[in-house]
Design an enzyme around this catalytic site. Structure first.
Site, PDB file in Angstrom:
ATOM      1  N   HIS A 140       0.836  -1.199   0.000  1.00 47.92           N
ATOM      2  CA  HIS A 140       0.000   0.000   0.000  1.00 47.92           C
ATOM      3  C   HIS A 140       0.871   1.250   0.000  1.00 47.92           C
ATOM      4  O   HIS A 140       0.628   2.195  -0.769  1.00 47.92           O
ATOM      5  CB  HIS A 140      -0.908  -0.027   1.236  1.00 47.92           C
ATOM      6  CG  HIS A 140      -1.698   1.220   1.457  1.00 47.92           C
ATOM      7  ND1 HIS A 140      -3.025   1.345   1.098  1.00 47.92           N
ATOM      8  CD2 HIS A 140      -1.355   2.413   2.028  1.00 47.92           C
ATOM      9  CE1 HIS A 140      -3.457   2.542   1.423  1.00 47.92           C
ATOM     10  NE2 HIS A 140      -2.465   3.216   1.990  1.00 47.92           N
ATOM     11  N   GLU A 141       1.897   1.278   0.839  1.00 46.10           N
ATOM     12  CA  GLU A 141       2.766   2.454   0.922  1.00 46.10           C
ATOM     13  C   GLU A 141       3.615   2.614  -0.335  1.00 46.10           C
ATOM     14  O   GLU A 141       3.826   3.742  -0.814  1.00 46.10           O
ATOM     15  CB  GLU A 141       3.665   2.363   2.164  1.00 46.10           C
ATOM     16  CG  GLU A 141       2.915   2.266   3.489  1.00 46.10           C
ATOM     17  CD  GLU A 141       1.921   3.400   3.698  1.00 46.10           C
ATOM     18  OE1 GLU A 141       2.137   4.499   3.137  1.00 46.10           O
ATOM     19  OE2 GLU A 141       0.925   3.183   4.413  1.00 46.10           O
ATOM     20  N   HIS A 144       1.543   4.252  -2.921  1.00 42.76           N
ATOM     21  CA  HIS A 144       1.483   5.710  -2.736  1.00 42.76           C
ATOM     22  C   HIS A 144       2.673   6.380  -3.413  1.00 42.76           C
ATOM     23  O   HIS A 144       2.535   7.390  -4.108  1.00 42.76           O
ATOM     24  CB  HIS A 144       1.504   6.055  -1.244  1.00 42.76           C
ATOM     25  CG  HIS A 144       0.156   6.096  -0.603  1.00 42.76           C
ATOM     26  ND1 HIS A 144      -0.920   6.772  -1.142  1.00 42.76           N
ATOM     27  CD2 HIS A 144      -0.295   5.546   0.569  1.00 42.76           C
ATOM     28  CE1 HIS A 144      -1.969   6.637  -0.337  1.00 42.76           C
ATOM     29  NE2 HIS A 144      -1.615   5.898   0.693  1.00 42.76           N
ATOM     30  N   GLU A 219      -6.399   6.845  -1.312  1.00 49.32           N
ATOM     31  CA  GLU A 219      -6.300   5.666  -0.452  1.00 49.32           C
ATOM     32  C   GLU A 219      -6.885   4.433  -1.142  1.00 49.32           C
ATOM     33  O   GLU A 219      -6.334   3.332  -1.031  1.00 49.32           O
ATOM     34  CB  GLU A 219      -7.011   5.907   0.880  1.00 49.32           C
ATOM     35  CG  GLU A 219      -6.303   6.865   1.817  1.00 49.32           C
ATOM     36  CD  GLU A 219      -4.894   6.392   2.152  1.00 49.32           C
ATOM     37  OE1 GLU A 219      -4.696   5.175   2.391  1.00 49.32           O
ATOM     38  OE2 GLU A 219      -3.985   7.236   2.155  1.00 49.32           O
TER      39      GLU A 219
END
Length: 291
Positions: A140-141, A144, A219
């Site tokens: 997930h990071e 980003h 997100e």
């Protein structure tokens, strides 16, 4: 990334040009409008860009994160190896990997460059998540970073700040002129500055709503990216574990929007959330799997 920035700036320059036309119809002279736009851009973009350029340093200082230069344990070695593998899969440079001391399950990514970012996880995440769940959080990071979210958020905030500064002064001048009977030859008094201050707070609230709306959308994209890098079932399991932790976050305000946890609020408060509710994020992942 540079194409994204160029298109983003071009779009907002067009919006600013349109705003200048509207302001001229309201009686604001071209010289006044140019001066206001320069002032707004200097303060609006200046703060956002400085914040972006110093984001890694500020995040390390605010959280006390320890950057792993040489793994000292199996857990640290696993973290570095997992981030390296995911970064290669996402086509970005190897980020710095760090651990910060905090009881909650959380992680964040920041940095001004997708090839020179920082990915940090909390000690609470390492203690309470399985390897599969932690892998999904890291994915997930990394998503980003690969999506350029930090740069885009800084640019968006700069544009919003500029509009707040400019519109507050334009509308403040119109209101002040109306209240004073449009008397010529008089400088701006305390009433004008009081009106501008109130308008900046009001317009600032709307600007925050817009920024947080975009933050919530990114997100969902990062969750999808994490699912692609680590596996959809792992991403869903990680979000479910966060839900059991109630999405609690103790990250400082300046980097809270870049953490994976968050998203609790009802009614009007929901408009100011940087993260969607975890239940909605889980539902979105399950819906995309069924599509």
């Amino acid at each position: 990334m540079f194409t994204r920035i160029a298109l983003f700036l071009a779009t907002n320059l067009a919006v600013l040009f349109l705003a200048s036309i509207v302001m001229s119809l309201l009686g604001v002279s071209p010289d006044q409008m140019a001066g206001l736009l320069v002032l707004g851009a200097m303060f609006g973009f200046g703060g956002s860009l400085v914040s972006l350029l110093t984001s890694k340093w500020m995040a390390k200082r605010a959280t006390g994160a320890h950057v792993i230069t040489q793994p000292r344990s199996e857990a640290e070695r696993w973290l570095v190896d997992t981030v390296r593998r995911q970064a290669q899969a996402a086509g970005i440079g190897m980020p710095e990997v760090a651990i910060y001391d905090a009881p909650e399950i959380n992680a964040f990514a920041t940095g001004a460059n997708r090839n020179n970012a920082l990915v940090a996880v909390s000690t609470g995440l390492l203690r309470n998540m399985s390897a599969d769940e932690a892998e999904a959080v890291l994915g997930h990071e990394i998503a980003h970073v690969a999506n350029g979210d930090m740069v885009t958020m800084a640019l968006l905030q700069g544009v919003l700040n500029t509009f707040v500064i400019v519109l507050a002064r334009v509308v403040g001048g119109i209101v002040d002129g109306y209240l004073s009977g449009n008397r010529e030859g008089e400088g701006r008094g305390m009433a004008y500055f009081a009106i501008v201050l109130v308008l900046e707070m009001v317009f600032g609230l709307f600007a925050t709503m817009i920024a947080m709306w975009f933050s919530r959308r990114r997100e969902f994209r990062a969750d999808a990216g994490g699912a692609q890098l680590a596996g959809r079932h792992k991403m869903i399991a990680a979000l479910e574990k966060l839900a059991l932790n109630h999405g609690h976050s103790t990250l400082p305000n300046q980097i809270a929007a870049f953490g994976i946890a968050g998203g609790m609020g009802e009614g009007l408060r929901r408009l100011f959330l940087s993260h969607p509710p975890l239940a909605e994020r889980i539902a979105a992942l399950r819906a995309s799997a069924a599509a």
